[in-house]
Design an enzyme around this catalytic site. Structure first.
Site, mmCIF file in Angstrom:
data_model
loop_
_atom_site.group_PDB
_atom_site.id
_atom_site.type_symbol
_atom_site.label_atom_id
_atom_site.label_comp_id
_atom_site.label_asym_id
_atom_site.label_seq_id
_atom_site.Cartn_x
_atom_site.Cartn_y
_atom_site.Cartn_z
ATOM 1 N N ASN A 11 0.961 -1.184 -0.045
ATOM 2 C CA ASN A 11 -0.056 -0.080 0.202
ATOM 3 C C ASN A 11 1.044 1.267 0.146
ATOM 4 O OD1 ASN A 11 -1.847 1.965 0.730
ATOM 5 N ND2 ASN A 11 -2.192 1.365 2.550
ATOM 6 N N LYS A 13 0.052 4.201 -0.073
ATOM 7 C CA LYS A 13 -0.785 5.460 0.431
ATOM 8 C C LYS A 13 -0.555 6.690 -0.374
ATOM 9 C CE LYS A 13 -0.034 2.928 4.812
ATOM 10 N NZ LYS A 13 -0.094 3.166 6.198
ATOM 11 N N HIS A 98 -9.442 1.137 5.200
ATOM 12 C CA HIS A 98 -8.054 1.273 5.783
ATOM 13 C C HIS A 98 -8.272 2.121 7.006
ATOM 14 C CE1 HIS A 98 -3.998 2.500 6.672
ATOM 15 N NE2 HIS A 98 -3.562 1.431 5.977
ATOM 16 N N GLU A 100 -6.711 4.666 8.089
ATOM 17 C CA GLU A 100 -6.517 5.935 7.879
ATOM 18 C C GLU A 100 -7.695 6.765 7.173
ATOM 19 O OE1 GLU A 100 -2.964 5.448 5.730
ATOM 20 O OE2 GLU A 100 -1.778 4.873 7.556
ATOM 21 N N GLU A 168 -5.077 -4.849 10.673
ATOM 22 C CA GLU A 168 -3.844 -3.708 10.931
ATOM 23 C C GLU A 168 -4.008 -3.010 12.325
ATOM 24 O OE1 GLU A 168 -1.935 -2.544 6.725
ATOM 25 O OE2 GLU A 168 -3.844 -1.452 7.187
ATOM 26 N N GLY A 174 2.941 2.386 10.928
ATOM 27 C CA GLY A 174 4.064 3.407 10.685
ATOM 28 C C GLY A 174 5.079 4.006 11.859
ATOM 29 N N SER A 213 3.841 -2.146 10.182
ATOM 30 C CA SER A 213 5.276 -1.971 10.501
ATOM 31 C C SER A 213 5.999 -3.364 10.002
ATOM 32 C CB SER A 213 5.551 -1.740 11.763
ATOM 33 O OG SER A 213 5.223 -0.327 12.246
HETATM 34 P P1 13P Z 1 3.231 0.493 7.635
HETATM 35 O O1 13P Z 1 3.905 -0.700 6.996
HETATM 36 O O2 13P Z 1 4.153 1.641 6.913
HETATM 37 O O3 13P Z 1 3.161 0.430 9.060
HETATM 38 O O4 13P Z 1 1.857 0.651 7.232
HETATM 39 C C1 13P Z 1 0.923 -0.351 7.077
HETATM 40 C C2 13P Z 1 -0.494 -0.062 6.576
HETATM 41 O O5 13P Z 1 -0.929 0.865 6.821
HETATM 42 C C3 13P Z 1 -0.546 -0.768 5.252
HETATM 43 O O6 13P Z 1 -1.875 -0.579 4.819
#
Ligand code: 13P
Length: 251
Positions: A11, A13, A98, A100, A168, A174, A213
């Site tokens: 992803n 983002k 997601h 976010e 997740e 992150g 992560s």
């Molecule tokens: P990270 O691998 O940067 O922690 O992000 C995970 C994520 O949100 C994937 O959708």
């Protein structure tokens, strides 16, 4: 039911300009026969890169996906992107729900479910994201939160071929922090149980990814956890070498 094939999804983002297309090319080049035998690879770049990324991936076997779709098939939704548009751009999958977007854009379970149905209408494979916040985990509510999200975001009609769940934990995204393998196993086992209650034996073939992560140095441990059928990778998917190293850590 055949064994579940591992899926490693990236992803990107809101990252990636055309100058990053070399990383897509490197992922395509690195998806060799040895890796093909072990795992499916999926890259979800920003919408602006879908078409050129698809051109770079053509013939490699690496799959292309979107990061979101609108629940409506089309119309007056400024800034929206429909499942049909993703399909037209060459995507075969889409991330929905997601954290976010659930957090920053107040996307509810009902909206996520509507997006899954929109994705299905265009033959896209939805990757439905679920996961608890740090506060929810600290309050001992992780299982309860994930249970609710899976029950309310995942529609009837799921099969092994048309549904992927991604666990997740929000606090692991992150941050460089990951849950213990025991915690991951508990949540993935819970998700599998909920899917079995609703979809019976079909649930044995559904893939449940871990995200948060995931890096080359922790991927082997996370991918070895029972009921972990792959990874949804954020930051580390932006670098082809890291993304491929994660995929190679598939047991
Ligand atoms: P990270 O691998 O940067 O922690 O992000 C995970 C994520 O949100 C994937 O959708």
């Amino acid at each position: 039911m055949p064994p579940r094939r591992v899926l490693i999804a990236g992803n990107w983002k809101m990252n990636g300009l055309r100058s990053a297309l070399g990383e897509i090319e490197a992922i395509a080049a690195g998806y060799d026969d040895a890796l093909k035998a072990r795992a499916d690879l999926l890259v979800c770049p920003p919408a602006t890169l879908l078409i050129p990324a698809g051109e770079r991936l053509a013939g490699s076997g690496v799959l292309l996906g979107g990061q979101n779709c609108h629940p409506s098939p089309g119309g007056a939704h400024t800034g929206g992107i429909s499942a049909e548009m993703l399909q037209d751009a060459g995507a075969c999958a889409v991330i929905v729900g997601h954290s976010e977007r659930r957090t920053n854009l107040s996307e509810s379970d009902a909206v996520v479910m509507a997006k899954v149905k929109a994705a299905w209408c265009r033959g896209l494979l939805p990757l439905v994201c679920v996961g608890e916040t740090a506060e929810e985990r600290d309050a001992g509510a992780a299982v309860e939160v994930v249970t609710r999200q899976v029950r309310q975001s995942v529609p009837d009609g799921c099969t092994a071929a048309n549904m992927v769940i991604a666990y997740e934990p929000v606090w692991a995204i992150g941050t460089g922090r990951t849950p213990t393998p025991e915690d991951v196993a508990q949540i993935h086992g819970t998700i599998r149980r909920i899917l079995k209650e609703r979809f019976g034996a079909e649930a044995d073939g559904m893939r449940i990814l871990y995200g948060g992560s995931v890096k080359p140095d922790n991927a082997a441990v996370l991918l070895a956890v029972p009921d972990v059928d792959g990874a949804l990778v954020g930051g580390a998917s932006l670098k082809a070498s890291d993304f491929l190293a994660i995929a190679r850590a598939t047991p």
